[in-house]
Design a protein around this motif. Structure first.
Motif, PDB file in Angstrom:
ATOM      1  N   THR A 121       0.810  -1.222   0.000  1.00 45.29           N
ATOM      2  CA  THR A 121       0.000   0.000   0.000  1.00 45.29           C
ATOM      3  C   THR A 121       0.844   1.274   0.000  1.00 45.29           C
ATOM      4  OG1 THR A 121      -0.163  -0.222   2.409  1.00 45.29           O
ATOM      5  CG2 THR A 121      -2.020  -1.028   1.107  1.00 45.29           C
ATOM      6  N   LEU A 122       2.152   1.130  -0.164  1.00 45.20           N
ATOM      7  CA  LEU A 122       3.011   2.291  -0.327  1.00 45.20           C
ATOM      8  C   LEU A 122       3.329   2.460  -1.808  1.00 45.20           C
ATOM      9  CD1 LEU A 122       5.624   1.945   2.565  1.00 45.20           C
ATOM     10  CD2 LEU A 122       3.710   3.542   2.417  1.00 45.20           C
ATOM     11  N   GLY A 123       3.247   3.685  -2.304  1.00 47.00           N
ATOM     12  CA  GLY A 123       3.498   3.924  -3.720  1.00 47.00           C
ATOM     13  C   GLY A 123       4.965   4.021  -4.047  1.00 47.00           C
ATOM     14  N   ILE A 124       5.751   3.009  -3.669  1.00 42.39           N
ATOM     15  CA  ILE A 124       7.192   3.052  -3.903  1.00 42.39           C
ATOM     16  C   ILE A 124       7.602   2.045  -4.967  1.00 42.39           C
ATOM     17  CG2 ILE A 124       7.788   3.969  -1.625  1.00 42.39           C
ATOM     18  CD1 ILE A 124       8.472   1.073  -0.769  1.00 42.39           C
ATOM     19  N   CYS A 125       6.805   1.964  -6.042  1.00 44.27           N
ATOM     20  CA  CYS A 125       7.123   1.015  -7.113  1.00 44.27           C
ATOM     21  C   CYS A 125       8.494   1.292  -7.707  1.00 44.27           C
ATOM     22  CB  CYS A 125       6.048   1.055  -8.191  1.00 44.27           C
ATOM     23  SG  CYS A 125       5.802   2.666  -8.931  1.00 44.27           S
ATOM     24  N   TYR A 126       8.877   2.569  -7.781  1.00 42.24           N
ATOM     25  CA  TYR A 126      10.191   2.924  -8.338  1.00 42.24           C
ATOM     26  C   TYR A 126      11.315   2.312  -7.513  1.00 42.24           C
ATOM     27  CZ  TYR A 126      10.445   6.357  -4.535  1.00 42.24           C
ATOM     28  OH  TYR A 126      10.479   6.951  -3.302  1.00 42.24           O
ATOM     29  N   ALA A 127      11.132   2.242  -6.187  1.00 43.11           N
ATOM     30  CA  ALA A 127      12.158   1.689  -5.307  1.00 43.11           C
ATOM     31  C   ALA A 127      12.198   0.164  -5.408  1.00 43.11           C
ATOM     32  CB  ALA A 127      11.905   2.126  -3.867  1.00 43.11           C
ATOM     33  N   VAL A 128      11.037  -0.464  -5.593  1.00 39.31           N
ATOM     34  CA  VAL A 128      10.992  -1.914  -5.794  1.00 39.31           C
ATOM     35  C   VAL A 128      11.718  -2.270  -7.090  1.00 39.31           C
ATOM     36  CG1 VAL A 128       9.511  -3.928  -6.128  1.00 39.31           C
ATOM     37  CG2 VAL A 128       8.849  -2.165  -4.486  1.00 39.31           C
ATOM     38  N   VAL A 152      -5.273  -4.457   3.618  1.00 37.76           N
ATOM     39  CA  VAL A 152      -5.013  -3.231   2.856  1.00 37.76           C
ATOM     40  C   VAL A 152      -5.617  -2.001   3.529  1.00 37.76           C
ATOM     41  CG1 VAL A 152      -5.500  -2.013   0.698  1.00 37.76           C
ATOM     42  CG2 VAL A 152      -4.754  -4.391   0.643  1.00 37.76           C
ATOM     43  N   GLU A 153      -6.871  -2.089   3.907  1.00 40.33           N
ATOM     44  CA  GLU A 153      -7.531  -0.927   4.516  1.00 40.33           C
ATOM     45  C   GLU A 153      -6.889  -0.553   5.853  1.00 40.33           C
ATOM     46  OE1 GLU A 153      -9.683   1.061   3.129  1.00 40.33           O
ATOM     47  OE2 GLU A 153      -9.496  -0.175   1.332  1.00 40.33           O
ATOM     48  N   VAL A 154      -6.470  -1.571   6.608  1.00 43.42           N
ATOM     49  CA  VAL A 154      -5.803  -1.305   7.879  1.00 43.42           C
ATOM     50  C   VAL A 154      -4.493  -0.564   7.634  1.00 43.42           C
ATOM     51  CG1 VAL A 154      -4.691  -2.346   9.894  1.00 43.42           C
ATOM     52  CG2 VAL A 154      -6.848  -3.286   9.034  1.00 43.42           C
ATOM     53  N   GLN A 155      -3.752  -1.005   6.626  1.00 43.92           N
ATOM     54  CA  GLN A 155      -2.489  -0.346   6.292  1.00 43.92           C
ATOM     55  C   GLN A 155      -2.710   1.105   5.881  1.00 43.92           C
ATOM     56  OE1 GLN A 155       0.214  -2.442   3.681  1.00 43.92           O
ATOM     57  NE2 GLN A 155      -0.660  -4.396   4.294  1.00 43.92           N
ATOM     58  N   LEU A 156      -3.696   1.339   5.053  1.00 45.75           N
ATOM     59  CA  LEU A 156      -3.982   2.705   4.608  1.00 45.75           C
ATOM     60  C   LEU A 156      -4.323   3.598   5.795  1.00 45.75           C
ATOM     61  CD1 LEU A 156      -6.067   2.002   1.366  1.00 45.75           C
ATOM     62  CD2 LEU A 156      -3.709   2.797   1.512  1.00 45.75           C
ATOM     63  N   ILE A 208      -3.133   3.202   8.770  1.00 48.04           N
ATOM     64  CA  ILE A 208      -1.869   3.435   9.479  1.00 48.04           C
ATOM     65  C   ILE A 208      -1.109   4.596   8.849  1.00 48.04           C
ATOM     66  CG2 ILE A 208       0.427   2.477   9.935  1.00 48.04           C
ATOM     67  CD1 ILE A 208      -0.929  -0.244  10.292  1.00 48.04           C
ATOM     68  N   TRP A 209      -1.001   4.598   7.518  1.00 45.55           N
ATOM     69  CA  TRP A 209      -0.270   5.681   6.839  1.00 45.55           C
ATOM     70  C   TRP A 209      -0.988   7.015   7.035  1.00 45.55           C
ATOM     71  CZ3 TRP A 209       3.495   2.880   7.064  1.00 45.55           C
ATOM     72  CH2 TRP A 209       3.637   1.652   6.430  1.00 45.55           C
ATOM     73  N   SER A 210      -2.311   6.980   7.025  1.00 50.60           N
ATOM     74  CA  SER A 210      -3.087   8.207   7.238  1.00 50.60           C
ATOM     75  C   SER A 210      -2.856   8.735   8.649  1.00 50.60           C
ATOM     76  CB  SER A 210      -4.573   7.921   7.007  1.00 50.60           C
ATOM     77  OG  SER A 210      -5.345   9.071   7.261  1.00 50.60           O
ATOM     78  N   LYS A 211      -2.850   7.825   9.630  1.00 49.42           N
ATOM     79  CA  LYS A 211      -2.628   8.222  11.025  1.00 49.42           C
ATOM     80  C   LYS A 211      -1.223   8.810  11.193  1.00 49.42           C
ATOM     81  CE  LYS A 211      -3.827   5.412  14.375  1.00 49.42           C
ATOM     82  NZ  LYS A 211      -3.794   4.241  15.317  1.00 49.42           N
ATOM     83  N   LEU A 212      -0.245   8.200  10.526  1.00 50.41           N
ATOM     84  CA  LEU A 212       1.134   8.673  10.619  1.00 50.41           C
ATOM     85  C   LEU A 212       1.246  10.107  10.102  1.00 50.41           C
ATOM     86  CD1 LEU A 212       3.739   7.276  11.614  1.00 50.41           C
ATOM     87  CD2 LEU A 212       4.292   6.809   9.224  1.00 50.41           C
ATOM     88  N   LYS A 213       0.582  10.377   8.987  1.00 50.87           N
ATOM     89  CA  LYS A 213       0.630  11.723   8.425  1.00 50.87           C
ATOM     90  C   LYS A 213      -0.108  12.718   9.319  1.00 50.87           C
ATOM     91  CE  LYS A 213       0.421  14.170   4.049  1.00 50.87           C
ATOM     92  NZ  LYS A 213       0.208  14.034   2.588  1.00 50.87           N
ATOM     93  N   ASP A 214      -1.218  12.288   9.890  1.00 53.39           N
ATOM     94  CA  ASP A 214      -1.962  13.162  10.812  1.00 53.39           C
ATOM     95  C   ASP A 214      -1.112  13.520  12.033  1.00 53.39           C
ATOM     96  OD1 ASP A 214      -4.189  13.207   9.196  1.00 53.39           O
ATOM     97  OD2 ASP A 214      -5.265  11.650  10.313  1.00 53.39           O
ATOM     98  N   LEU A 215      -0.378  12.539  12.546  1.00 57.33           N
ATOM     99  CA  LEU A 215       0.477  12.801  13.697  1.00 57.33           C
ATOM    100  C   LEU A 215       1.531  13.848  13.358  1.00 57.33           C
ATOM    101  CD1 LEU A 215       1.055   9.195  15.123  1.00 57.33           C
ATOM    102  CD2 LEU A 215      -0.155  11.073  16.260  1.00 57.33           C
ATOM    103  N   TYR A 216       2.128  13.707  12.183  1.00 56.09           N
ATOM    104  CA  TYR A 216       3.149  14.679  11.769  1.00 56.09           C
ATOM    105  C   TYR A 216       2.545  16.077  11.652  1.00 56.09           C
ATOM    106  CZ  TYR A 216       6.520  17.236   8.971  1.00 56.09           C
ATOM    107  OH  TYR A 216       7.382  18.204   8.507  1.00 56.09           O
ATOM    108  N   ASN A 217       1.405  16.170  10.977  1.00 55.31           N
ATOM    109  CA  ASN A 217       0.757  17.482  10.802  1.00 55.31           C
ATOM    110  C   ASN A 217       0.350  18.084  12.148  1.00 55.31           C
ATOM    111  OD1 ASN A 217       1.021  17.406   8.010  1.00 55.31           O
ATOM    112  ND2 ASN A 217      -0.971  16.410   7.711  1.00 55.31           N
ATOM    113  N   ASN A 218      -0.151  17.249  13.041  1.00 52.87           N
ATOM    114  CA  ASN A 218      -0.573  17.748  14.354  1.00 52.87           C
ATOM    115  C   ASN A 218       0.613  18.199  15.212  1.00 52.87           C
ATOM    116  OD1 ASN A 218      -3.277  17.276  13.801  1.00 52.87           O
ATOM    117  ND2 ASN A 218      -3.274  15.224  14.701  1.00 52.87           N
TER     118      ASN A 218
END
Length: 357
Positions: A50-57, A154-158, A160-170
Motif C-alpha cells: 500500500t506504499l506507492g514506492i514502485c520505483y524503489a521496488v 489493505v484498509e488497515v495499512q492505509l 496506518i499511513w493516514s494516522k502517521l501523516k496526521d500525527l506529523y501534521n498535528n
C-alpha cells in the motif's frame, strides 16, 4: 553524472484503476522462439503493497540482479541480506541534483514519501558508490507484521499511513510555549506508532523525526532505523566504479515505439533487465497530464503469432503488485505497444545499468 529529471509520482494501488497491462496469452498462439530473450536470474519478487514506492521496488530488482550477475550468484536463492531494501532505496529515488543545482522537484513532491524515480535511485547509489539497507534489516513485511504482514489488511495499512501523516501534521500545531502539551503529544505518538508498526523508536529518534521539515523526511526517519544504515547492515553495488546508469538518449526527444523496442532488446541481449517508468495508469492517458504514474521492470521480450501469421511484440513485466498479479497476468507477459504507448516515450522512461565504456 547527476540526473535532472522530472519526479515520478506513484499511486497507492488500491486507490487506482489499472490500465495498459494487456496480457498476451501464448496458450493458443505460437511464440517465435528465435525472438525470445528472457532474464531469469532475478531476485525474489518484492511488493510495494500500500506504499506507492514502485520505483524503489524496481530499483531494488535491478541493483540486486546486477550484483548477482557480477558475482555469478543464483539470484533466485539468495538471502534477504543480499537484497536491496526498497524502503531503503525510496529516499534515493526522490533525490535529483545537477551539480550544485537542486532539481525542479516541487514542494509538494518533496513532502510526498511516495514520489520518486527509478533512474534517480540507481544514479544516487551507483555513481556515488553508495550503500543502502538490506531487506534483512529493513523489510516492509516485518514493519507491518503487527497487522499481518505486507500483503494483508489493505484498509488497515492505509489507515496506518493516514494516522502517521496526521500525527506529523498535528505536531506542527503544538504551542511552542507549552512543554506539557509537547510531552503529552510525543508520549501518545510513540505509543500509537509502535502499536501499529513493528518499530522500536527511542525518544531521541522520535523527536528528530518530528523535527523534520517535510512529511517525507519524517516518514524516512520513522521507518528507516539508523542501525540499518550501518555498513554491516547495508549493500553496495559490486564493482560500482566500473558501472554506470544509462537512459535511452532518444527517449524524450525523438523517441518512438520502434526506438524504445530496439533499446529494450539490446539491453536484454546483454543479460540485464531494465527499469520502465512513466507508465500512465489513467483510464484515458494524456501526454500533458497523468494522475497515476507507475514504474516496473522489463525482464523479457518475445514475438507471439496467431494461426494466421499475425504477430505482436510482448514484453515480460515484473510488477511490484505481488506474485498474485504476476500469476493472474500470464507471468507478466503483456502487449508491448499497448503498455509502452502509455509512457508517451517521455524522458527517463527507460533506465538500466551497464559497463562503463
Amino acid at each position: 553524472m547527476k540526473l535532472m529529471i522530472a519526479t515520478l509520482l506513484l499511486p497507492i494501488l488500491s486507490n487506482a484503476q489499472v490500465y495498459g497491462f494487456k496480457p498476451v496469452n501464448s496458450a493458443n498462439q505460437k511464440v517465435d522462439a528465435q525472438s525470445q530473450i528472457e532474464i531469469e536470474n532475478l531476485p525474489p519478487q518484492l511488493t510495494q503493497d500500500t506504499l506507492g514506492i514502485c520505483y524503489a521496488v524496481a530499483a531494488s530488482t535491478l541493483l540486486t540482479a546486477e550484483n548477482c550477475r557480477s558475482m555469478k550468484t543464483d539470484c533466485r536463492s539468495i538471502s534477504e541480506e543480499q537484497v536491496f531494501s526498497p524502503l531503503g532505496l525510496a529516499p534515493l529515488g526522490r533525490a535529483a541534483e545537477d551539480g550544485e543545482k537542486k532539481s525542479t522537484k516541487s514542494k509538494e513532491d518533496a513532502a510526498d514519501p511516495y514520489a520518486g524515480n527509478i533512474a534517480n535511485a540507481l544514479e544516487e547509489l551507483v555513481s556515488g558508490g553508495g550503500f543502502a539497507p538490506s531487506e534483512q534489516c529493513l523489510s516492509l513485511d516485518k514493519i507491518l507484521s503487527r497487522v499481518g504482514g505486507a500483503e494483508e489488511g489493505v484498509e488497515v495499512q492505509l489507515q496506518i499511513w493516514s494516522k502517521l501523516k496526521d500525527l506529523y501534521n498535528n505536531s506542527k500545531k503544538i504551542p511552542k510555549d507549552c512543554e506539557s502539551c509537547s510531552n503529552s503529544f510525543y508520549t501518545t505518538a510513540k505509543t500509537e506508532i509502535e502499536g501499529s508498526l513493528n518499530l522500536n523508536l527511542s525518544e531521541t529518534d522520535l523527536l528528530k523525526a518530528f523535527g523534520k521539515e517535510t512529511y517525507a523526511e519524517f516518514f524516512d526517519r520513522v521507518m528507516i532505523s539508523p542501525a540499518c544504515k550501518k555498513l554491516n547492515k547495508s549493500l553496495g553495488l559490486e564493482f560500482s566504479s566500473k558501472r554506470e546508469v544509462k537512459l535511452d538518449p532518444e527517449i524524450g526527444k525523438t523517441g518512438n515505439y520502434s526506438q524504445i523496442l530496439k533499446t529494450i532488446k539490446g539491453v536484454l541481449n546483454e543479460g540485464r533487465p531494465l527499469g520502465l517508468g512513466n507508465i500512465c495508469l489513467d483510464a484515458k492517458p494524456t501526454k500533458k497530464s497523468c494522475q497515476n504514474l507507475h514504474g516496473a521492470v522489463i525482464a523479457g521480450y518475445r514475438k507471439v503469432c496467431d494461426s494466421k501469421g499475425a504477430c505482436v511484440d510482448s514484453i515480460k513485466i515484473l510488477n511490484s503488485w505481488g506474485k498474485s498479479w504476476q500469476k493472474a497476468n500470464n507471468d507478466g507477459w503483456v502487449d508491448a505497444k499497448t503498455l509502452l504507448d502509455r509512457t508517451f516515450y517521455a524522458e527517463a522512461t527507460l533506465t538500466w545499468i551497464e559497463d562503463k565504456k
